[in-house]
Design an enzyme around this catalytic site. Structure first.
Site, PDB file in Angstrom:
ATOM      1  N   SER A  48      -7.712 -16.728  36.861  1.00 52.65           N
ATOM      2  CA  SER A  48      -6.692 -16.591  35.822  1.00 52.65           C
ATOM      3  C   SER A  48      -5.897 -17.874  35.728  1.00 52.65           C
ATOM      4  CB  SER A  48      -5.763 -15.429  36.158  1.00 52.65           C
ATOM      5  OG  SER A  48      -4.941 -15.770  37.252  1.00 52.65           O
ATOM      6  N   LYS A  49      -4.874 -17.823  34.895  1.00 53.23           N
ATOM      7  CA  LYS A  49      -4.062 -19.033  34.691  1.00 53.23           C
ATOM      8  C   LYS A  49      -3.460 -19.511  36.010  1.00 53.23           C
ATOM      9  CE  LYS A  49      -4.085 -15.512  32.297  1.00 53.23           C
ATOM     10  NZ  LYS A  49      -4.343 -14.243  32.995  1.00 53.23           N
ATOM     11  N   ARG A  50      -3.272 -18.571  36.908  1.00 54.96           N
ATOM     12  CA  ARG A  50      -2.674 -18.950  38.187  1.00 54.96           C
ATOM     13  C   ARG A  50      -3.520 -20.002  38.900  1.00 54.96           C
ATOM     14  NH1 ARG A  50      -3.239 -15.764  41.761  1.00 54.96           N
ATOM     15  NH2 ARG A  50      -4.693 -14.295  40.839  1.00 54.96           N
ATOM     16  N   HIS A  51      -4.792 -20.040  38.593  1.00 58.44           N
ATOM     17  CA  HIS A  51      -5.663 -20.983  39.283  1.00 58.44           C
ATOM     18  C   HIS A  51      -5.671 -22.351  38.636  1.00 58.44           C
ATOM     19  CE1 HIS A  51      -7.171 -17.056  40.648  1.00 58.44           C
ATOM     20  NE2 HIS A  51      -7.331 -17.690  41.775  1.00 58.44           N
ATOM     21  N   GLY A  52      -4.684 -22.597  37.800  1.00 54.18           N
ATOM     22  CA  GLY A  52      -4.622 -23.911  37.177  1.00 54.18           C
ATOM     23  C   GLY A  52      -5.407 -23.945  35.885  1.00 54.18           C
TER      24      GLY A  52
END
Length: 579
Positions: free
Chosen positions: A355-359
């Site tokens: 997800s976006k959390r992974h950059g």
RNA sequence: GGUCCCAUCGUCUAGUGGCCUAGGACACCACCCUCUCAAGGUGGAGACACGGGUUCGAAUCCCGUUGGGACUACCA
């Protein structure tokens, strides 16, 4: 394997009846306890290798479970041994319908909710769908799922299309190109959904629900706290006329809820096999919000049906909603159903779904970082799908060999290092002109003013030093700017150089004629020897002075490209700077 | 909590009851090559989650345990 023959059939037909209602943990799990013929609970490998062209089974047909001896002549080993042409899994004698029905061409779709840039997980889903369509000579459609107006943007729609095009995935029907089932944007199909919804309402397959979101949430919490299953309890399903009138009089807005049939469902999934859902595990769901807009379940179900999709390939996060869609389609009068394939999600290094959390995980971000579409597509295909020991495939090879039923059932971790390796591989494949053209953007984005012919000539020096296109910028920077202030390491090298060494270098290089890499190398060697230095020690100060770095493409070739004048000027500038 | 899915080297995978002393690729380590950095070459280390069962034989079939994950919205 007899009973398993039905795996590809997508019918929600087979009622689980009382068995499915058993309270024990594994309802319907042990066929030996029932009078039924044994049911294959885990799809055997052969089951997962069906020819996906045979689709559209009828709903309540008991189904001839006969064998198809011709389906896999020789099994996969034989198929593989037969080379590319034989790798299709055997069923290549043309589409066959069990009961002589019309030949159905494969139709797949990619249906993103354009809430932002498309990320690699979705891109892979699109790729799998596209490959399935192309492999079977079918159609690929792009449908925009924008029923939740608050989350979509026009810009995002274009971003999605851009990314798809960049990857080389074209569509036969879609919002921009139109098609027989236009429009392809759900926000433009609202009337269609409304019409179907009201039909369901009038036929008693859906009902008005007056519960407010707040009440629902409240009850949900209570159920959870009490350890009960939190699903909708169906209370508005059995409202009396009086109660209904009362709510209406109260002015309560009503949502439309679909009345799930009281029976179990089995999803026949190309990857998961038969997935059973017991009665009672599927609460009634909203198909129309109280504001009159359709929900995903309605819109997607209606469209998949109307648009004649034969294969629905999507992430396994949607697996649980499939029985709802099946029930909905059935209520809508469907007699044939799409074949489903739910693939695992891509996870990040922390094992959580990407997800976006992974950059930066959007296709756009990878593109900007200098990844080639060839590598992106190849890597995404390989991430979860395999074909023997091979892992390098061009798009057209993938079209030839891809088989959705061979996609892995394990979630795959996105491995940037492997992607980089693959990207480097595809960079090697490009000729100088092509590579140079693709590098231009990366160079410009790095703030340089690349001169195309010089870029082109520099490609042989950098191609095997690049994993991504943007790697070219630091390597070639010295060619496109005269600001080569030495970095820390370079400065150290320069101060360590013998007294007068750089002046000598400038003088020596000034006399090189003609200005070729070979002559430059020879001059540099003479210079180093004169100072009693090894090549390594002797060349580094020159590199540092000319490029401002201790790392660069091969020195003589670099200097050749730079030109005598600029080379000598930089050496003298370094001398001046030292004083 | 309930329903569902999943389990082979660090990672992606091959494997479909005997071809398995478990193969490949990326990554990693060592050496070679070498003007820096790469690339390349050679070699190396590295996995069947656990426990039962079925079978002459299990990575492979069954059950369970453990561990991950999804869903459980008037989001898609």
């Amino acid at each position: 394997m007899g009973a398993g023959e039905g795996v590809r059939r997508v019918l929600p037909a087979r009622p689980l009846d009382r068995d499915g209602a058993r309270p024990d943990r594994r309802p319907d799990r042990d066929p030996r306890e029932r009078g039924d013929p044994p049911v294959r609970l885990h799809p055997g490998p052969r089951l997962r290798r069906r020819d996906p062209r045979r689709v559209h089974q009828r709903l309540h047909d008991p189904a001839p479970r006969g064998r198809d001896p011709d389906r896999y002549p020789g099994g996969r080993r034989a198929a593989r041994a037969g080379g590319p042409g034989g790798g299709r899994g055997g069923g290549d004698r043309g589409p066959r319908q069990p009961r002589g029905g019309p030949v159905t061409t494969v139709r797949t779709r990619f249906a993103p909710a354009p809430s932002g840039a498309i990320h690699v997980g979705n891109a892979r889903t699109a790729l799998y769908s596209w490959l399935t369509a192309r492999h079977h000579g079918g159609a690929f459609v792009l449908r925009i799922e924008d029923t939740d107006a608050s989350r979509v943007s026009e810009e995002a729609v274009h971003l999605v299309m851009d990314s798809l095009r960049w990857l080389g995935l074209d569509w036969d029907e879609g919002p921009d190109v139109g098609g027989p089932h236009a429009p392809y944007r759900q926000s433009e199909r609202l009337d269609i959904y409304r019409e179907h919804a009201s039909r369901l309402l009038s036929e008693g397959r859906a009902y008005r629900c007056y519960c407010t979101p707040e009440e629902l949430e409240q009850r949900r919490r209570e159920a959870l706290a009490a350890g009960r299953t939190p699903g909708y309890d169906g209370r508005c399903r059995t409202l009396t006329e009086a109660e209904r009138a009362a709510f209406e009089a109260e002015g309560r807005p009503a949502a439309l809820r679909f009345a799930m049939p009281e029976r179990g469902f089995v999803v026949h999934d190309l990857l998961k096999g038969e997935v059973r859902f017991a009665p009672g595990s599927l609460p009634d769901f909203v198909i129309m919000r109280s504001d009159g807009s359709p929900t995903y379940l309605l819109a997607a179900g209606v469209d998949d049906l109307l648009m004649g999709m034969t294969h629905i390939i999507r992430g396994e996060d949607l697996l649980a909603s499939t029985p709802r869609q099946l029930a909905l389609m059935e209520a809508l009068g469907a007699t044939t159903f799409p074949t489903y394939a739910h693939h695992p999600l891509i996870v990040g290094p922390d094992r959580q779904p990407l997800s976006k959390r992974h950059g930066a995980t959007s296709v756009e971000a990878f593109r900007e970082r200098g990844f080639l579409p060839e590598a992106m597509v190849n890597y995404l295909a390989i991430l979860g799908w395999s074909y023997g020991d091979r892992d390098l495939f061009t798009l057209s090879e993938l079209v030839e060999l891809f088989d959705i039923s061979r996609v892995s059932r394990n979630p795959a971790m996105f491995d940037v290092q492997k992607l980089e390796w693959m990207n480097a591989h595809y960079i090697q494949q490009l000729d100088d002109d092509e590579l140079a053209a693709r590098c231009l953007h990366a160079l410009t984005a790095a703030g340089l003013l690349p001169e195309p012919s010089l870029v082109r000539r520099a490609m042989p020096l950098v191609r095997e030093r690049m994993k991504v296109l943007t790697d070219a910028a630091p390597l070639l920077r010295f060619l496109f700017t005269d600001d080569v202030e030495p970095d820390e390491r370079a400065a150290t090298v320069l101060t360590g150089a013998p007294e007068g060494y750089l002046e000598a270098a400038a003088a020596a290089l000034e006399r090189v004629e003609p200005w070729t890499a070979a002559n430059i190398a020879a001059a540099l060697d003479v210079l180093a020897q004169g100072a009693g230095l090894s090549r390594t020690k002797g060349w580094q100060p020159v590199r540092a002075a000319v490029t401002g770095s201790t790392v660069s493409p091969p020195l003589p070739e670099s200097l050749e490209l730079l030109g005598r004048e600029r080379t000598v000027a930089r050496l003298r500038a370094a001398v001046a700077r030292a004083r």
